[in-house]
Motif scaffolding. Structure first.
Motif, PDB file in Angstrom:
ATOM      1  N   THR A 199       0.822  -1.225   0.000  1.00  0.00           N
ATOM      2  CA  THR A 199       0.000   0.000   0.000  1.00  0.00           C
ATOM      3  C   THR A 199       0.853   1.271   0.000  1.00  0.00           C
ATOM      4  OG1 THR A 199      -0.108  -0.007   2.416  1.00  0.00           O
ATOM      5  CG2 THR A 199      -1.903  -1.109   1.240  1.00  0.00           C
ATOM      6  N   ASN A 200       2.127   1.129   0.377  1.00  0.00           N
ATOM      7  CA  ASN A 200       2.990   2.310   0.526  1.00  0.00           C
ATOM      8  C   ASN A 200       4.412   1.897   0.140  1.00  0.00           C
ATOM      9  OD1 ASN A 200       5.001   3.992   1.976  1.00  0.00           O
ATOM     10  ND2 ASN A 200       3.206   5.082   2.738  1.00  0.00           N
ATOM     11  N   HIS A 201       4.953   2.507  -0.900  1.00  0.00           N
ATOM     12  CA  HIS A 201       6.251   2.100  -1.436  1.00  0.00           C
ATOM     13  C   HIS A 201       7.374   2.286  -0.414  1.00  0.00           C
ATOM     14  CE1 HIS A 201       9.736   2.902  -4.445  1.00  0.00           C
ATOM     15  NE2 HIS A 201       9.776   1.678  -3.969  1.00  0.00           N
ATOM     16  N   MET A 202       7.484   3.464   0.170  1.00  0.00           N
ATOM     17  CA  MET A 202       8.597   3.755   1.076  1.00  0.00           C
ATOM     18  C   MET A 202       8.537   2.897   2.344  1.00  0.00           C
ATOM     19  SD  MET A 202      10.222   5.713  -0.774  1.00  0.00           S
ATOM     20  CE  MET A 202      11.589   5.948   0.362  1.00  0.00           C
ATOM     21  N   GLN A 203       7.335   2.724   2.880  1.00  0.00           N
ATOM     22  CA  GLN A 203       7.166   1.900   4.083  1.00  0.00           C
ATOM     23  C   GLN A 203       7.553   0.451   3.789  1.00  0.00           C
ATOM     24  OE1 GLN A 203       3.106   0.836   5.383  1.00  0.00           O
ATOM     25  NE2 GLN A 203       3.597   1.774   7.350  1.00  0.00           N
ATOM     26  N   LEU A 204       7.134  -0.051   2.644  1.00  0.00           N
ATOM     27  CA  LEU A 204       7.459  -1.429   2.271  1.00  0.00           C
ATOM     28  C   LEU A 204       8.965  -1.600   2.108  1.00  0.00           C
ATOM     29  CD1 LEU A 204       6.320  -4.238   1.419  1.00  0.00           C
ATOM     30  CD2 LEU A 204       6.502  -3.414  -0.951  1.00  0.00           C
ATOM     31  N   ALA A 205       9.624  -0.631   1.464  1.00  0.00           N
ATOM     32  CA  ALA A 205      11.073  -0.709   1.259  1.00  0.00           C
ATOM     33  C   ALA A 205      11.798  -0.717   2.608  1.00  0.00           C
ATOM     34  CB  ALA A 205      11.539   0.473   0.406  1.00  0.00           C
ATOM     35  N   ARG A 206      11.329   0.103   3.538  1.00  0.00           N
ATOM     36  CA  ARG A 206      11.963   0.192   4.871  1.00  0.00           C
ATOM     37  C   ARG A 206      11.792  -1.128   5.628  1.00  0.00           C
ATOM     38  NH1 ARG A 206       9.375   4.304   6.340  1.00  0.00           N
ATOM     39  NH2 ARG A 206       7.953   3.420   7.898  1.00  0.00           N
ATOM     40  N   PHE A 207      10.581  -1.647   5.644  1.00  0.00           N
ATOM     41  CA  PHE A 207      10.317  -2.936   6.320  1.00  0.00           C
ATOM     42  C   PHE A 207      11.167  -4.047   5.719  1.00  0.00           C
ATOM     43  CE2 PHE A 207       5.697  -1.943   7.772  1.00  0.00           C
ATOM     44  CZ  PHE A 207       6.187  -1.426   8.951  1.00  0.00           C
ATOM     45  N   SER A 208      11.197  -4.071   4.388  1.00  0.00           N
ATOM     46  CA  SER A 208      11.879  -5.163   3.694  1.00  0.00           C
ATOM     47  C   SER A 208      13.384  -5.131   3.948  1.00  0.00           C
ATOM     48  CB  SER A 208      11.576  -5.101   2.198  1.00  0.00           C
ATOM     49  OG  SER A 208      10.174  -5.201   1.995  1.00  0.00           O
ATOM     50  N   ASP A 209      13.962  -3.935   4.003  1.00  0.00           N
ATOM     51  CA  ASP A 209      15.387  -3.810   4.330  1.00  0.00           C
ATOM     52  C   ASP A 209      15.670  -4.327   5.734  1.00  0.00           C
ATOM     53  OD1 ASP A 209      15.934  -2.746   1.873  1.00  0.00           O
ATOM     54  OD2 ASP A 209      15.989  -0.657   2.544  1.00  0.00           O
ATOM     55  N   MET A 210      14.756  -4.054   6.661  1.00  0.00           N
ATOM     56  CA  MET A 210      14.941  -4.458   8.055  1.00  0.00           C
ATOM     57  C   MET A 210      14.854  -5.972   8.225  1.00  0.00           C
ATOM     58  SD  MET A 210      12.749  -1.510  10.054  1.00  0.00           S
ATOM     59  CE  MET A 210      12.079  -2.714  11.170  1.00  0.00           C
ATOM     60  N   CYS A 211      13.928  -6.614   7.527  1.00  0.00           N
ATOM     61  CA  CYS A 211      13.671  -8.031   7.802  1.00  0.00           C
ATOM     62  C   CYS A 211      14.234  -8.968   6.745  1.00  0.00           C
ATOM     63  CB  CYS A 211      12.178  -8.271   7.979  1.00  0.00           C
ATOM     64  SG  CYS A 211      11.237  -8.029   6.469  1.00  0.00           S
ATOM     65  N   GLY A 212      14.897  -8.426   5.732  1.00  0.00           N
ATOM     66  CA  GLY A 212      15.536  -9.288   4.738  1.00  0.00           C
ATOM     67  C   GLY A 212      14.605  -9.840   3.680  1.00  0.00           C
ATOM     68  N   ALA A 213      13.419  -9.248   3.532  1.00  0.00           N
ATOM     69  CA  ALA A 213      12.500  -9.700   2.476  1.00  0.00           C
ATOM     70  C   ALA A 213      12.843  -8.967   1.176  1.00  0.00           C
ATOM     71  CB  ALA A 213      11.057  -9.401   2.879  1.00  0.00           C
ATOM     72  N   GLU A 214      12.910  -9.702   0.088  1.00  0.00           N
ATOM     73  CA  GLU A 214      13.290  -9.106  -1.195  1.00  0.00           C
ATOM     74  C   GLU A 214      12.071  -8.605  -1.951  1.00  0.00           C
ATOM     75  OE1 GLU A 214      15.538 -10.239  -5.396  1.00  0.00           O
ATOM     76  OE2 GLU A 214      15.150 -11.793  -3.903  1.00  0.00           O
ATOM     77  N   ILE A 215      12.160  -7.369  -2.422  1.00  0.00           N
ATOM     78  CA  ILE A 215      11.138  -6.853  -3.342  1.00  0.00           C
ATOM     79  C   ILE A 215      11.713  -7.043  -4.744  1.00  0.00           C
ATOM     80  CG2 ILE A 215       9.730  -4.882  -4.014  1.00  0.00           C
ATOM     81  CD1 ILE A 215      10.371  -3.635  -1.270  1.00  0.00           C
ATOM     82  N   PRO A 216      11.086  -7.846  -5.607  1.00  0.00           N
ATOM     83  CA  PRO A 216      11.636  -8.067  -6.946  1.00  0.00           C
ATOM     84  C   PRO A 216      11.880  -6.742  -7.676  1.00  0.00           C
ATOM     85  CG  PRO A 216       9.835  -9.585  -6.527  1.00  0.00           C
ATOM     86  CD  PRO A 216       9.854  -8.612  -5.381  1.00  0.00           C
ATOM     87  N   ARG A 217      12.938  -6.704  -8.461  1.00  0.00           N
ATOM     88  CA  ARG A 217      13.352  -5.477  -9.142  1.00  0.00           C
ATOM     89  C   ARG A 217      12.198  -4.869  -9.947  1.00  0.00           C
ATOM     90  NH1 ARG A 217      17.516  -2.486 -11.340  1.00  0.00           N
ATOM     91  NH2 ARG A 217      17.346  -2.043 -13.564  1.00  0.00           N
ATOM     92  N   TRP A 218      11.467  -5.705 -10.690  1.00  0.00           N
ATOM     93  CA  TRP A 218      10.396  -5.169 -11.538  1.00  0.00           C
ATOM     94  C   TRP A 218       9.304  -4.522 -10.689  1.00  0.00           C
ATOM     95  CZ3 TRP A 218       5.224  -6.733 -11.766  1.00  0.00           C
ATOM     96  CH2 TRP A 218       4.902  -7.897 -11.062  1.00  0.00           C
ATOM     97  N   VAL A 219       9.055  -5.072  -9.492  1.00  0.00           N
ATOM     98  CA  VAL A 219       8.043  -4.502  -8.604  1.00  0.00           C
ATOM     99  C   VAL A 219       8.533  -3.163  -8.042  1.00  0.00           C
ATOM    100  CG1 VAL A 219       6.740  -4.828  -6.449  1.00  0.00           C
ATOM    101  CG2 VAL A 219       7.058  -6.757  -8.024  1.00  0.00           C
ATOM    102  N   ARG A 220       9.806  -3.145  -7.619  1.00  0.00           N
ATOM    103  CA  ARG A 220      10.365  -1.901  -7.059  1.00  0.00           C
ATOM    104  C   ARG A 220      10.339  -0.772  -8.085  1.00  0.00           C
ATOM    105  NH1 ARG A 220      15.459  -1.814  -6.260  1.00  0.00           N
ATOM    106  NH2 ARG A 220      16.079  -3.923  -6.760  1.00  0.00           N
ATOM    107  N   LEU A 221      10.736  -1.093  -9.305  1.00  0.00           N
ATOM    108  CA  LEU A 221      10.794  -0.064 -10.347  1.00  0.00           C
ATOM    109  C   LEU A 221       9.401   0.457 -10.686  1.00  0.00           C
ATOM    110  CD1 LEU A 221      13.504  -1.608 -12.704  1.00  0.00           C
ATOM    111  CD2 LEU A 221      13.740   0.384 -11.214  1.00  0.00           C
ATOM    112  N   LYS A 222       8.449  -0.454 -10.744  1.00  0.00           N
ATOM    113  CA  LYS A 222       7.064  -0.059 -11.054  1.00  0.00           C
ATOM    114  C   LYS A 222       6.512   0.827  -9.929  1.00  0.00           C
ATOM    115  CE  LYS A 222       3.360  -0.981 -13.752  1.00  0.00           C
ATOM    116  NZ  LYS A 222       3.310  -0.831 -15.205  1.00  0.00           N
ATOM    117  N   LEU A 223       6.749   0.420  -8.668  1.00  0.00           N
ATOM    118  CA  LEU A 223       6.275   1.217  -7.538  1.00  0.00           C
ATOM    119  C   LEU A 223       6.912   2.601  -7.550  1.00  0.00           C
ATOM    120  CD1 LEU A 223       6.343  -1.473  -4.694  1.00  0.00           C
ATOM    121  CD2 LEU A 223       4.300  -0.359  -5.613  1.00  0.00           C
ATOM    122  N   ALA A 224       8.222   2.649  -7.817  1.00  0.00           N
ATOM    123  CA  ALA A 224       8.931   3.939  -7.847  1.00  0.00           C
ATOM    124  C   ALA A 224       8.383   4.830  -8.952  1.00  0.00           C
ATOM    125  CB  ALA A 224      10.427   3.697  -8.041  1.00  0.00           C
ATOM    126  N   SER A 225       7.951   4.218 -10.057  1.00  0.00           N
ATOM    127  CA  SER A 225       7.464   5.007 -11.193  1.00  0.00           C
ATOM    128  C   SER A 225       6.157   5.734 -10.885  1.00  0.00           C
ATOM    129  CB  SER A 225       7.270   4.107 -12.419  1.00  0.00           C
ATOM    130  OG  SER A 225       6.090   3.319 -12.283  1.00  0.00           O
TER     131      SER A 225
END
Length: 280
Positions: A199-225
């Protein structure tokens, strides 16, 4: 195939306003009739009372509830007291975790790992509790290697866990590969995928960095766009996570555990879309 079991996780609110908000959220999510709700337990037991209060409210509303219990920062005596209290209130499910050390804590406590906690719960309470433990399809961020992490998971199950809930992920293959490898080690308990709505790109990125969950590159790029376009982020996130859930269930996952973040709308939207597609 057995009917999948769905469960939903909350964290204990820290304010009176948060308590009221969660009651409304719970009422909405309760209409989905999940198997149970789980409630997190703060580092070093910092939310212990809030966890119990929330669990008892959920049970009072007619739902099953499972408090999380972590061993880090606790003693055998303190954990024994918590277990006795939970038992006295008729709580029958637990999510047993190592947990994280709160800042400023000196030592890890008398029980250092989740398998020791599960062993202790079984020694103290026999088969009273249905125990869930954590699993990490993409490896725990502090593990030495995937093989080490898998062995750690197997130890938790062999200590007496009934089932497992995974850290969230967005790569279904990571889950299926993990389950296959766990089965080769003789682990036969249900391993339920944890699902984090997007639901929130920045929050998801922060959580994922903390817990080691990978956001696939294509998903990250699409969310950033999408920039600050929250409607597009939510619509895209709903598509991605619903498709992930469908693939997991089609591949034999025994259910889904939703990390609700104390919000009703994201989990409800995924759930309703899953139900609609299953009916068509």
């Amino acid at each position: 195939m057995e009917t999948p079991n769905f469960s939903i996780e909350f964290f204990p609110p820290k304010t009176a306003e948060g308590v009221e908000k969660l009651r409304v959220v719970r009422q909405k999510l309760g209409e989905l009739q999940p198997k149970y709700f789980s409630v997190t337990f703060g580092a070093g037991g910092s939310t212990q009372q809030g966890t119990l209060d929330t669990v008892l409210e959920i049970m009072g509303e007619g739902h099953q509830a499972a408090p999380h219990l972590s061993c880090v920062g606790g003693t055998r005596a303190s954990i024994r007291a918590i277990l006795a209290n939970y038992k006295a209130h008729g709580i029958k499910r637990l999510v047993a975790l190592r947990g994280d050390l709160p800042s400023g804590y000196g030592g890890a406590g008398e029980l250092r790992y989740a398998n020791e906690l599960v062993e202790f719960i079984r020694a103290e309470t026999g088969d009273w509790f249905h125990i869930e433990v954590a699993a990490y399809p993409e490896m725990h961020p502090q593990a030495k290697s995937p093989q080490d992490d898998l062995q750690n998971f197997a130890r938790k199950v062999k200590a007496g866990a009934n089932a497992a809930i995974t850290q969230y992920f967005y790569n279904a293959d990571a889950y299926f590969h993990f389950v296959d490898n766990a089965r080769k080690l003789g682990v036969d308990v249900p391993i339920v995928p944890g699902v984090m709505p997007i639901t929130n790109h920045m929050q998801l990125a922060r959580f994922s960095d903390m817990c080691g969950a990978e956001i696939p590159r294509w998903v990250r790029l699409k969310l950033a766009s999408f920039g600050d376009d929250s409607a597009s982020i939510k619509a895209f996130g709903l598509d991605v996570v619903t498709e992930l859930c469908e693939r997991l269930l089609a591949g034999g996952a025994p259910g889904l555990h939703f990390y609700s973040m104390n919000q009703a709308a994201p989990t409800t939207a995924i759930w309703q879309r899953l139900v609609t597609r299953q009916e068509t």
